[in-house]
Structure formats: C-alpha cells, structure tokens
Design a protein around this motif. Structure first.
Motif, short mmCIF file in Angstrom:
data_model
loop_
_atom_site.label_atom_id
_atom_site.label_comp_id
_atom_site.label_asym_id
_atom_site.label_seq_id
_atom_site.Cartn_x
_atom_site.Cartn_y
_atom_site.Cartn_z
N THR A 1 0.83 -1.21 0.00
CA THR A 1 0.00 0.00 0.00
C THR A 1 0.86 1.25 0.00
O THR A 1 0.53 2.25 -0.65
CB THR A 1 -0.93 -0.01 1.23
N GLY A 2 1.99 1.21 0.73
CA GLY A 2 2.86 2.38 0.79
C GLY A 2 4.09 2.11 1.62
O GLY A 2 4.20 1.09 2.32
N ASN A 3 5.05 3.02 1.51
CA ASN A 3 6.27 2.96 2.32
C ASN A 3 6.15 4.01 3.42
O ASN A 3 5.96 5.19 3.14
CB ASN A 3 7.49 3.27 1.45
N PHE A 4 6.26 3.56 4.67
CA PHE A 4 6.11 4.45 5.81
C PHE A 4 7.27 4.25 6.79
O PHE A 4 7.84 3.17 6.85
CB PHE A 4 4.79 4.19 6.56
N THR A 5 7.57 5.29 7.55
CA THR A 5 8.51 5.14 8.65
C THR A 5 7.75 4.75 9.90
O THR A 5 6.53 4.97 10.01
CB THR A 5 9.29 6.43 8.93
N VAL A 6 8.46 4.17 10.86
CA VAL A 6 7.84 3.85 12.15
C VAL A 6 7.32 5.13 12.80
O VAL A 6 6.26 5.14 13.43
CB VAL A 6 8.83 3.13 13.07
N LYS A 7 8.06 6.22 12.64
CA LYS A 7 7.64 7.50 13.20
C LYS A 7 6.28 7.92 12.66
O LYS A 7 5.41 8.41 13.41
CB LYS A 7 8.66 8.60 12.91
N GLU A 8 6.05 7.71 11.37
CA GLU A 8 4.75 8.04 10.78
C GLU A 8 3.65 7.20 11.39
O GLU A 8 2.54 7.70 11.67
CB GLU A 8 4.79 7.83 9.26
N VAL A 9 3.93 5.92 11.62
CA VAL A 9 2.94 5.04 12.23
C VAL A 9 2.63 5.50 13.66
O VAL A 9 1.47 5.62 14.05
CB VAL A 9 3.45 3.58 12.24
N VAL A 10 3.69 5.78 14.42
CA VAL A 10 3.52 6.21 15.81
C VAL A 10 2.76 7.55 15.88
O VAL A 10 1.85 7.72 16.70
CB VAL A 10 4.88 6.33 16.51
N ASP A 11 3.12 8.49 15.04
CA ASP A 11 2.44 9.80 15.02
C ASP A 11 0.95 9.64 14.72
O ASP A 11 0.11 10.38 15.26
CB ASP A 11 3.09 10.72 13.99
N THR A 12 0.62 8.69 13.84
CA THR A 12 -0.79 8.44 13.52
C THR A 12 -1.52 7.86 14.72
O THR A 12 -2.66 8.25 15.02
CB THR A 12 -0.90 7.49 12.31
N ILE A 13 -0.89 6.94 15.43
CA ILE A 13 -1.49 6.36 16.64
C ILE A 13 -1.71 7.45 17.69
O ILE A 13 -2.74 7.49 18.37
CB ILE A 13 -0.60 5.23 17.20
N LYS A 14 -0.76 8.36 17.80
CA LYS A 14 -0.84 9.42 18.82
C LYS A 14 -1.96 10.41 18.55
O LYS A 14 -2.36 11.16 19.45
CB LYS A 14 0.50 10.15 18.93
N LYS A 15 -2.49 10.43 17.34
CA LYS A 15 -3.64 11.28 17.06
C LYS A 15 -4.86 10.80 17.86
O LYS A 15 -5.73 11.60 18.21
CB LYS A 15 -3.96 11.27 15.56
N SER B 1 -7.03 2.54 8.88
CA SER B 1 -6.83 1.19 9.40
C SER B 1 -6.39 1.21 10.86
O SER B 1 -6.80 0.37 11.66
CB SER B 1 -5.81 0.43 8.55
N ILE B 2 -5.54 2.17 11.23
CA ILE B 2 -5.10 2.29 12.62
C ILE B 2 -6.29 2.63 13.52
O ILE B 2 -6.45 2.04 14.60
CB ILE B 2 -3.99 3.35 12.74
N LEU B 3 -7.15 3.52 13.09
CA LEU B 3 -8.34 3.86 13.87
C LEU B 3 -9.24 2.65 14.05
O LEU B 3 -9.77 2.40 15.14
CB LEU B 3 -9.10 5.01 13.20
#
Length: 245
Positions: free
Chosen positions: A181-195, A236-238
């Motif tokens: 689906t895409g290339n992401f950094t762990v930081k991007e994943v974590v920042d999305t969770i922190k929303k 998907s994280i939500l």
C-alpha cells in the motif's frame, strides 16, 4: 494434500510460520516447515498443471538504494532474518519449477500486513503498536528503525491483489510482483497512533534484525497491470484501535 487439489484451477499458498523477528530462535523449524510445505504444494501444482500464487515478502530486500523493485540485482537481496532467507529460497524453488517443469506461478512479495481481519496477528509493527497503545504499554520499537522507510500492506489491498491476479489471468509462466500500500517510517505510524492515543509512550529496544538501511519498495510493476491500492494507514489504525478497545 494431493487429493484435496483434485479439480482445482488455482492454489493460493498462504500457509507458513511467520514472524521474522522471532525466526532466529526457530530457524531450522521454520526452514523445514515453510520450505518443505511450499515444495510439496508447488510439486503437485506442477504435476497437475494447476496455477499457483506463492506468497513471499518484501523482507527479502536489504538494499542500499533509496528504492528497489523486482528487477534489482542480487546485491540488493539481503534478507535480514531466517524467515526472509527461506522466502528467497522458496522463490528460487518455484522459479526453477516454472522454467524446468512448466509450472505457472505468480510470486508476491507482500509488505508488512496491517488492518483488521478475523485472524489478525499482533506481532508485526502497526498492529502490535496499536495493541500496546490501547493497553497503555510502551510501544517497543527497534532502536535503528524509527526513521527508516519500510513497505506496508493494507490487508484489504492484499485480498484484492490476489483476486486481481486470478480475475485478470496474471499467472502465466513465472511472474514476480511487489505488493504494498505504501512505504512508511515507524515515526509516521507512531504519530498516527498518537492522534488517537496522545499519551502513547515509546520504549526503544535492541533486536537481532538491526538493518541500519532505509529503503522504499516500488509497486509500479503491479500497478501497471491495472491494480489500484486503496488502503489508508490512518483509517486502518483507527479501526484497529476501536476493535481492540
């Protein structure tokens, strides 16, 4: 297995021991199970002229390039775990069966799966971080991985990709596709969770897979077959957080 494949047109071979990070502690068992099961299935498909979709992983890459595709050199295939090493051997196995025995096989290098499903697992990055955050546990992140790009795949995209291959008859000879689906950094994943969970904490840990390289994987070859990736990391994280709650 042979009897169960009577009258079958296409086999989707998904069965495997997974979890790359923990494959160091059960390397021989994983090799025996994953490689041998693939050989059994591929041999039967070859003998009976059944088409095969074989699942590999983008973890076979360990490149120093910024972006890598299916036509990369062998120097860019540097698997970082016993799991990934076995996947590469399975690819070679089915490729040789295609060349020498006429097996029609499409091999898919999938990104790390995320998103909800009845049998979802929580040992891979996105799902694991969501689980940890919901239960107020620190997100265990490999020290070297926070700012590195890696390929991820929404599970709905994975299902649609397999259906796309079958419906468009993309199993002819040997084919190899990156599916992500895409290339992401762990930081991007974590920042999305922190929303959603702003107080989520991070615990940096050491791991046996300590690839210091950051790279992106290209899915342009698969997109060129007419496929459109529709997965959404934030959505998907939500959904995953809501499900766990």
């Amino acid at each position: 297995t042979s009897d169960k494949l009577e009258g079958i047109d296409t086999v989707i071979h998904l069965a495997a021991i997974t979890d790359a990070a923990n494959s160091f502690s059960n390397a021989s068992e994983l090799e025996k199970n994953n490689y041998n099961s693939t050989k059994i299935v591929a041999d039967i498909c070859s003998e009976r002229k059944i088409k095969l979709i074989s699942i590999s992983s983008t973890s076979v890459y360990g490149t120093q390039k910024d972006e890598v595709d299916e036509d990369c050199s062998e120097e860019d295939l540097l698997p970082q775990s016993p799991y990934a090493e076995t996947k590469l051997k399975e690819e070679e196995l089915v490729r040789n069966l295609s060349i020498n025995e006429g097996l029609d096989v499409t091999c898919l290098r999938l990104g790390t799966i995320f998103g909800i499903s009845p049998g979802m697992r929580f040992h891979t990055a996105v799902n694991k971080f969501c689980w940890q955050a919901v239960f107020n546990k620190p997100l265990t992140i490999w020290t070297s991985a926070y700012d590195q790009y890696r390929p991820y795949l929404d599970i709905d995209d994975a299902i649609r990709a397999i259906a796309h291959i079958i419906n468009n008859d993309l199993i002819d000879g040997f084919s190899l596709f990156n599916v992500l689906t895409g290339n992401f950094t762990v930081k991007e994943v974590v920042d999305t969770i922190k929303k959603t969970i702003p107080n989520a904490k991070i615990d940096f840990v050491e791991a046996e897979i300590m690839n210091q390289l950051s790279y992106k994987v290209s899915a342009e070859k698969f997109i060129s077959t007419g496929f459109e990736f529709k997965g959404d990391l934030e959505k998907s994280i939500l959904q995953t957080i809501d499900l766990i709650r």
